[in-house]
Design a protein around this motif. Structure first.
Motif, short mmCIF file in Angstrom:
data_model
loop_
_atom_site.label_atom_id
_atom_site.label_comp_id
_atom_site.label_asym_id
_atom_site.label_seq_id
_atom_site.Cartn_x
_atom_site.Cartn_y
_atom_site.Cartn_z
N GLU A 46 0.78 -1.20 -0.06
CA GLU A 46 0.02 0.09 0.01
C GLU A 46 0.97 1.24 0.08
O GLU A 46 2.03 1.17 0.48
CB GLU A 46 -0.81 -0.02 1.15
N GLU A 86 2.42 4.38 1.44
CA GLU A 86 2.76 4.50 2.61
C GLU A 86 3.36 6.11 2.90
O GLU A 86 4.25 6.39 1.99
CB GLU A 86 3.83 3.68 3.40
N LYS A 102 -5.52 9.21 2.48
CA LYS A 102 -6.70 9.87 2.28
C LYS A 102 -6.97 11.08 2.64
O LYS A 102 -7.93 11.98 2.28
CB LYS A 102 -7.91 8.93 2.84
N ASN A 117 -3.40 14.07 10.07
CA ASN A 117 -3.54 12.82 9.66
C ASN A 117 -2.72 12.36 8.50
O ASN A 117 -2.66 13.07 7.48
CB ASN A 117 -4.95 12.58 9.27
N THR A 118 -1.70 11.23 8.67
CA THR A 118 -0.71 10.85 7.48
C THR A 118 -1.50 9.94 6.63
O THR A 118 -0.56 9.26 5.61
CB THR A 118 0.37 10.45 8.13
N SER A 119 -2.65 9.49 6.59
CA SER A 119 -3.18 8.71 5.49
C SER A 119 -3.14 9.35 4.25
O SER A 119 -3.31 10.31 4.04
CB SER A 119 -4.60 8.31 6.15
#
Length: 124
Positions: A44, A46, A109, A105-107
């Motif tokens: 995924e 990252e 998304k 938020n490090t996602s």
């Protein structure tokens, strides 16, 4: 929203360094936080590093002490200096714009306006 273009990838030996660049159009860097991500085959995407509009920086544990993120607002360019590269750093690296001026938020998304990516290959 500015377009993002990454450059600076390549094939290097373990222990070498590379500097990636992310050029943006418009005033992206002064309004939004930015980030670098990477994606290896089968994995995924990252988070690697991020920088807020005020230059506060964040790093994934795997790159702390080896990678440095920075930006030049006057040149509308963000950088990722990568030192002491190893084979686990092999991936396509992407830059992206966060939805806000700060990183909460490090996602993936939480980010938008992705560049096309630049390949980094590290041989051991």
């Amino acid at each position: 929203q500015g377009q993002l273009v990454e450059s600076g990838g390549g094939s290097v030996q373990a222990g070498d360094s590379l500097r990636l660049s992310c050029a943006a159009s418009g005033s992206t860097f002064t309004r939004y936080a930015m980030g670098w991500f990477r994606q290896a085959p089968g994995n995924e995407r990252e988070f690697v590093a991020g920088i807020s509009w005020s230059d506060r920086t964040f790093y994934a544990d795997s790159v702390k002490g080896r990678f440095t993120i920075s930006k030049d607002n006057a040149k509308n360019t963000m950088y990722l200096q990568m030192n002491s590269l190893n084979s686990e750093d092999t991936a396509v690296y992407y830059c992206a714009t966060n939805y806000s001026p700060v990183i909460v938020n490090t996602s993936p998304k939480a980010f938008r306006s992705w560049g096309q990516g630049t390949q980094v290959t590290v041989s051991s």
